[in-house]
Write a protein that holds these residues in place. Structure first.
Motif, PDB file in Angstrom:
ATOM      1  N   ASN A  94      27.454  28.788  43.645  1.00 21.84           N
ATOM      2  CA  ASN A  94      28.834  28.305  43.733  1.00 21.84           C
ATOM      3  C   ASN A  94      29.870  29.383  43.432  1.00 21.84           C
ATOM      4  O   ASN A  94      31.064  29.131  43.540  1.00 21.84           O
ATOM      5  N   MET A  95      29.422  30.582  43.065  1.00 23.46           N
ATOM      6  CA  MET A  95      30.365  31.663  42.770  1.00 23.46           C
ATOM      7  C   MET A  95      30.159  32.875  43.671  1.00 23.46           C
ATOM      8  O   MET A  95      30.716  33.939  43.411  1.00 23.46           O
ATOM      9  N   ARG A  96      29.400  32.725  44.733  1.00 26.36           N
ATOM     10  CA  ARG A  96      29.112  33.846  45.621  1.00 26.36           C
ATOM     11  C   ARG A  96      30.204  34.002  46.687  1.00 26.36           C
ATOM     12  O   ARG A  96      29.972  33.846  47.885  1.00 26.36           O
ATOM     13  N   SER A  97      31.385  34.280  46.246  1.00 25.92           N
ATOM     14  CA  SER A  97      32.494  34.623  47.129  1.00 25.92           C
ATOM     15  C   SER A  97      33.468  35.478  46.343  1.00 25.92           C
ATOM     16  O   SER A  97      33.509  35.428  45.103  1.00 25.92           O
ATOM     17  N   ASP A  98      34.249  36.258  47.058  1.00 27.99           N
ATOM     18  CA  ASP A  98      35.192  37.148  46.382  1.00 27.99           C
ATOM     19  C   ASP A  98      36.195  36.366  45.544  1.00 27.99           C
ATOM     20  O   ASP A  98      36.481  36.733  44.397  1.00 27.99           O
ATOM     21  N   LYS A  99      36.723  35.285  46.120  1.00 33.19           N
ATOM     22  CA  LYS A  99      37.744  34.510  45.405  1.00 33.19           C
ATOM     23  C   LYS A  99      37.159  33.805  44.182  1.00 33.19           C
ATOM     24  O   LYS A  99      37.784  33.774  43.121  1.00 33.19           O
ATOM     25  N   ALA A 100      35.948  33.233  44.338  1.00 32.45           N
ATOM     26  CA  ALA A 100      35.343  32.529  43.209  1.00 32.45           C
ATOM     27  C   ALA A 100      35.009  33.490  42.074  1.00 32.45           C
ATOM     28  O   ALA A 100      35.239  33.190  40.897  1.00 32.45           O
ATOM     29  N   LEU A 101      34.473  34.662  42.417  1.00 34.31           N
ATOM     30  CA  LEU A 101      34.141  35.645  41.389  1.00 34.31           C
ATOM     31  C   LEU A 101      35.405  36.167  40.715  1.00 34.31           C
ATOM     32  O   LEU A 101      35.446  36.339  39.489  1.00 34.31           O
ATOM     33  N   LEU A 102      36.432  36.417  41.510  1.00 39.03           N
ATOM     34  CA  LEU A 102      37.699  36.873  40.947  1.00 39.03           C
ATOM     35  C   LEU A 102      38.329  35.796  40.069  1.00 39.03           C
ATOM     36  O   LEU A 102      38.893  36.096  39.002  1.00 39.03           O
ATOM     37  N   ALA A 103      38.228  34.539  40.481  1.00 41.69           N
ATOM     38  CA  ALA A 103      38.803  33.449  39.693  1.00 41.69           C
ATOM     39  C   ALA A 103      38.097  33.304  38.350  1.00 41.69           C
ATOM     40  O   ALA A 103      38.745  33.036  37.326  1.00 41.69           O
ATOM     41  N   TYR A 104      36.762  33.472  38.342  1.00 41.93           N
ATOM     42  CA  TYR A 104      36.040  33.344  37.077  1.00 41.93           C
ATOM     43  C   TYR A 104      36.473  34.407  36.075  1.00 41.93           C
ATOM     44  O   TYR A 104      36.816  34.096  34.933  1.00 41.93           O
ATOM     45  N   PHE A 105      36.462  35.658  36.482  1.00 44.72           N
ATOM     46  CA  PHE A 105      36.817  36.722  35.544  1.00 44.72           C
ATOM     47  C   PHE A 105      38.308  36.691  35.203  1.00 44.72           C
ATOM     48  O   PHE A 105      38.695  37.094  34.098  1.00 44.72           O
ATOM     49  N   SER A 106      39.142  36.201  36.113  1.00 41.36           N
ATOM     50  CA  SER A 106      40.565  36.058  35.792  1.00 41.36           C
ATOM     51  C   SER A 106      40.797  34.975  34.752  1.00 41.36           C
ATOM     52  O   SER A 106      41.749  35.053  33.965  1.00 41.36           O
ATOM     53  N   ALA A 107      39.929  33.965  34.751  1.00 40.27           N
ATOM     54  CA  ALA A 107      40.038  32.919  33.736  1.00 40.27           C
ATOM     55  C   ALA A 107      39.526  33.388  32.383  1.00 40.27           C
ATOM     56  O   ALA A 107      39.993  32.912  31.342  1.00 40.27           O
ATOM     57  N   VAL A 108      38.578  34.318  32.375  1.00 38.33           N
ATOM     58  CA  VAL A 108      38.014  34.808  31.116  1.00 38.33           C
ATOM     59  C   VAL A 108      38.928  35.832  30.458  1.00 38.33           C
ATOM     60  O   VAL A 108      39.103  35.822  29.230  1.00 38.33           O
ATOM     61  N   PHE A 109      39.531  36.708  31.265  1.00 35.27           N
ATOM     62  CA  PHE A 109      40.330  37.803  30.727  1.00 35.27           C
ATOM     63  C   PHE A 109      41.808  37.546  30.969  1.00 35.27           C
ATOM     64  O   PHE A 109      42.186  36.729  31.824  1.00 35.27           O
ATOM     65  N   PRO A 110      42.670  38.231  30.230  1.00 37.66           N
ATOM     66  CA  PRO A 110      44.115  38.030  30.392  1.00 37.66           C
ATOM     67  C   PRO A 110      44.573  38.300  31.816  1.00 37.66           C
ATOM     68  O   PRO A 110      43.935  39.030  32.580  1.00 37.66           O
ATOM     69  N   SER A 111      45.721  37.716  32.140  1.00 33.28           N
ATOM     70  CA  SER A 111      46.257  37.845  33.494  1.00 33.28           C
ATOM     71  C   SER A 111      46.563  39.305  33.813  1.00 33.28           C
ATOM     72  O   SER A 111      47.183  40.014  33.025  1.00 33.28           O
ATOM     73  N   GLY A 112      46.092  39.732  34.980  1.00 33.40           N
ATOM     74  CA  GLY A 112      46.353  41.086  35.438  1.00 33.40           C
ATOM     75  C   GLY A 112      45.283  42.091  35.087  1.00 33.40           C
ATOM     76  O   GLY A 112      45.317  43.221  35.588  1.00 33.40           O
ATOM     77  N   ASP A 113      44.319  41.720  34.228  1.00 31.87           N
ATOM     78  CA  ASP A 113      43.270  42.670  33.844  1.00 31.87           C
ATOM     79  C   ASP A 113      42.217  42.839  34.931  1.00 31.87           C
ATOM     80  O   ASP A 113      41.558  43.882  34.999  1.00 31.87           O
ATOM     81  N   VAL A 114      42.035  41.825  35.775  1.00 33.23           N
ATOM     82  CA  VAL A 114      41.052  41.891  36.851  1.00 33.23           C
ATOM     83  C   VAL A 114      41.762  42.336  38.124  1.00 33.23           C
ATOM     84  O   VAL A 114      42.726  41.706  38.564  1.00 33.23           O
ATOM     85  N   VAL A 115      41.283  43.423  38.713  1.00 32.61           N
ATOM     86  CA  VAL A 115      41.946  44.017  39.872  1.00 32.61           C
ATOM     87  C   VAL A 115      41.277  43.612  41.178  1.00 32.61           C
ATOM     88  O   VAL A 115      41.955  43.256  42.145  1.00 32.61           O
ATOM     89  N   ASP A 116      39.959  43.615  41.225  1.00 36.26           N
ATOM     90  CA  ASP A 116      39.264  43.410  42.493  1.00 36.26           C
ATOM     91  C   ASP A 116      37.893  42.812  42.222  1.00 36.26           C
ATOM     92  O   ASP A 116      37.314  43.022  41.149  1.00 36.26           O
ATOM     93  N   ALA A 117      37.378  42.060  43.198  1.00 30.83           N
ATOM     94  CA  ALA A 117      36.037  41.477  43.119  1.00 30.83           C
ATOM     95  C   ALA A 117      35.433  41.488  44.514  1.00 30.83           C
ATOM     96  O   ALA A 117      36.074  41.075  45.489  1.00 30.83           O
TER      97      ALA A 117
END
Length: 770
Positions: A94-117
């Protein structure tokens, strides 16, 4: 050390064994066995030397660890793409997509810390097309260079003619190389562009689409399925919609008046509406202003009945034309949709564009990246495992995305093959060792015996054949073990080198040390053991230390042969000379490229760190084992390490280009191998002292072995872990300095996109000058 303290004891011992070799006379094997179990003063020297040598070696390991930790942290703080990126493997479906992977790490870390997935995709056909395009580009550039330099348009014979030849002359007709390769490159660019677009669409971020469940309907393919269900047949998707053979026969015979074949294709049937339906359609169209113009029927000479009959004929004619035109447009649109659907079906059938269970996530800060590596991201074992990402240039894309079972099977298979090869190599190395003996060579080649009798130098030269054969075996062994390591699922070149170093080091210790030492010791005294079985212990106690002279020969030959060829660059010079005489050499770019196995001198290659350090581990094992049993070996190894240090420093500084970053992954394995060598040396020393029937000496060495075990437990607590991560104090300080000063989007964005997906269009660098 022992070299200056034990030699007087060995030489001045009251009871020494009879030996004719001076080197054997200066070893521990020359000391007689104490049948009464007494402790002679001569055994104090090796015991004391063991504490000095092994204790100082452990101290140097701690000192090297401090140096390595400092520079390892300095490397982890550099502004490199891999220092801001993590490798995520075993991603749940359920997380094998760029948007899903980016959304997960964006939820874990502060806003703006995740650049690309980026989630890795399976692209086997695209990879083959890209490789084919690269080959065509090289051929086209070669043809253009030939034309620019020689003013002659090159020609070649096509491998597969496009049309069947009408004669023998036509079959061997050449074609213009520039035009042909230009056309092939244009077609490949189109095919690759279309395939990349299809892969991107197929692997898009659609929550209702999973290519592992092909029965589910992709949302972006919904128009295709809707069109499919609205017509009689959708060729290429579901054959169940095709008309039956009976229906086709009735249509051909004219019995079935309700359907009409469209454009001569019986797979596309058009239902013929009734006349009343046509009139209603036309009346509606006339009311809206789209119907036929019937003003010409309003003439005064026509009766009302004729007007109606003429109007019906006109309606039928115009309605039929309008109907055929409409369905022809639908047929054209359907054929395009069929072609697109067939392309998608081709991708689905070959798993092209399938999302793998691995990807790369890039961050804006070092702190976020270090936190992501040390966090636990799932409560399920072997799920969402986060590791350090390799440099984009060092990624082994063929191993990216392997699931846990494939990784485990690869590691088990690689280790099993290594053990099997080790068992087989034992027989081979014993055979080579026995074949390299002078007496064995004389038995196989009798004429060597006459040469040996005529000149003493021939015997000395023949004695060097054994270590030369071992050097050749080592070169072959490296190639085989590298292939084993590639099956373990490692995703970077540095990890591959570390695995190769570990395998090669263990292999050398087992094969070129234990097998050689034991087999040579037993074979050297085999006849005496048979004649005097009660003296087997005494013979082994003397034979094991006496093998130091054989290892001295191996070390000297290995050092001078390897360093001689290394510093003189004999093989690169020979290959460069062959390259200058063969292959493309028209332009400066062509002369600077590798052709087959031959490289010009401007391409120096990389230093083989894994092979070099594995040989050093073998040298360390020889030194540590025999430093307390053969004091002369210390001086030999001192000179050898001095030469190795000078040559390797020069080559690394001035010759080899660091195109691949090792990231320091070999050093922890190197420390473990050195500690293993210390264990082996201590156990061997205790065994020899036991064969010398000196239990007091064995008891004095045993605490040293226990201390080495505690030292290994001590460094396993924190030292290895400290080198894996960047401390928070350093990462925060670097983030405060770098945030705002570095464009992180340009640093990491797109760097971890697969190479086959990066370029849709490729053109040759060479251009026609005329």
């Amino acid at each position: 050390s022992y070299s200056s303290s034990s030699s007087p004891y060995v030489v001045g011992s009251q009871n020494t064994t009879n030996t004719t070799d001076l080197l054997d006379y200066l070893t521990l094997g020359a000391v007689p066995n104490e049948s009464e179990g007494q402790f002679e003063a001569v055994f104090a020297a090796p015991v004391l030397a063991a504490y000095v040598v092994f204790g100082y070696a452990l101290y140097l390991l701690l000192d090297e660890f401090a140096w390595y930790t400092k520079y390892r942290h300095r490397y982890l703080a550099k502004a490199l793409p891999n220092n801001y990126t993590v490798y995520v493997k075993h991603i749940p479906p359920n997380m094998r997509s760029d948007k899903a992977l980016l959304a997960y790490f964006s939820a874990v870390f502060p806003s703006g810390d995740v650049v690309d997935a980026r989630v890795a995709l399976a692209t086997p056909k695209l990879d083959r097309l890209v490789a084919e395009r690269n080959a065509v580009v090289n051929k086209l550039e070669r043809a253009i260079n030939v034309y620019n330099e020689k003013d002659v348009r090159p020609q070649h014979m096509p491998i597969v003619p496009k049309t069947p030849p009408t004669s023998i002359a036509d079959s061997i007709r050449n074609v213009d190389s520039i035009d042909t390769y230009t056309s092939e490159l244009a077609k490949l660019n189109i095919r690759i562009t279309e395939r990349i677009d299809n892969v991107e669409k197929l692997s898009g971020d659609n929550p209702d689409y999973d290519k592992d469940q092909l029965g589910r309907r992709p949302s972006f393919l919904a128009p295709l399925y809707d069109f499919e269900e609205s017509i009689t047949c959708f060729e290429g998707i579901h054959s169940s919609f095709a008309p039956s053979s009976d229906m086709r026969s009735s249509i051909r015979s004219g019995k079935n008046k309700g359907y009409e074949v469209l454009d001569g294709n019986e797979n596309y049937l058009m239902e013929i509406p009734s006349i009343s339906d046509q009139i209603e359609v036309v009346d509606d169209d006339m009311e809206e202003g789209f119907g036929p113009d019937l003003s010409e029927n309003d003439g005064p000479g026509l009766s009302e009945k004729k007007k109606k009959r003429s109007t019906k004929k006109k309606i039928k004619k115009n309605a039929s034309a309008l109907r055929k035109k409409t369905f022809k447009s639908l047929a054209a649109a359907g054929s395009e949709i069929v072609a697109g659907a067939n392309a998608v079906a081709d991708l689905l059938s070959t798993n092209e564009g399938k999302r793998l269970d691995a990807g790369f996530v890039s961050f804006r800060t070092l702190t976020a990246r270090q936190t992501a590596i040390q966090m636990i991201h799932s409560c399920t074992p072997f799920t969402m495992t986060v590791e350090e990402a390799p440099h984009p240039k060092d990624i082994l894309w063929s191993n990216v995305g392997k699931d846990h079972r494939a990784e485990l099977a690869g590691k088990v298979t690689g280790n099993a093959l290594t053990v099997t090869l080790c068992l087989f190599w034992t027989v081979l190395s014993v055979f080579v060792t026995s074949l390299g003996k002078v007496d064995a060579l004389v038995n196989v080649l009798p004429f060597l015996g006459k040469w040996k009798e005529k000149s003493d130098y021939v015997g000395s030269l023949l004695a060097q054949i054994e270590p030369l054969l071992l050097v050749v075996l080592l070169a072959l062994l490296t190639i085989v073990l590298m292939n084993f390591a590639k099956h373990e699922g490692l995703v970077s070149e540095s990890q591959l080198q570390a695995s190769l170093f570990q395998k090669l080091s263990l292999f050398l210790i087992v094969q070129f040390f234990f097998v050689k030492m034991i087999s040579s010791s037993v074979l050297a005294e085999l006849q005496l053991m048979i004649n005097y079985p009660r003296e087997i212990v005494d013979l082994l106690a003397r034979a094991v230390p006496d093998q130091s002279s054989s290892f001295m020969q191996y070390v000297l030959v290995q050092t001078f042969v390897y360093l001689g060829t290394e510093i003189l660059r004999l093989r690169p010079i020979l290959f460069a000379w062959i390259r200058s005489r063969m292959g493309p050499n028209l332009t400066e770019k062509e002369r600077a490229q590798q052709w087959l196995l031959f490289r010009p001198l401007c391409i120096s290659g990389e230093s083989e760190f894994a092979t070099t350090l594995a040989n050093l581990v073998l040298f360390y094992s020889i030194l540590l084992v025999y430093s307390v049993m053969s004091p002369v070996l210390n001086w030999i190894m001192c000179a050898v390490f001095f030469l190795l240090s000078m040559v390797y420093r020069h080559q690394v500084y001035y010759i080899y280009a660091p195109t691949h970053e090792t990231e320091g992954n070999i050093f922890p394995q190197f420390v473990k191998m050195v500690i293993l060598c210390i264990y082996v040396a201590e156990v061997t020393l205790m065994g020899v002292l036991g064969l010398k029937k000196s239990p007091v000496a064995v008891g004095l060495v045993f605490p040293l072995l226990v201390g080495t075990v505690f030292f290994n437990m001590y460094i396993n607590l924190e030292h290895y872990r400290l080198t894996h991560f960047l401390p928070a104090t350093m990462s925060v300080a670097e983030d405060e300095k770098n945030v705002g000063a570095i464009d992180f989007a340009a640093l990491v964005s797109g760097k971890y996109l697969q190479p086959s997906l990066q370029k849709k269009i490729v053109e040759p660098e060479s251009v026609l000058e005329k």
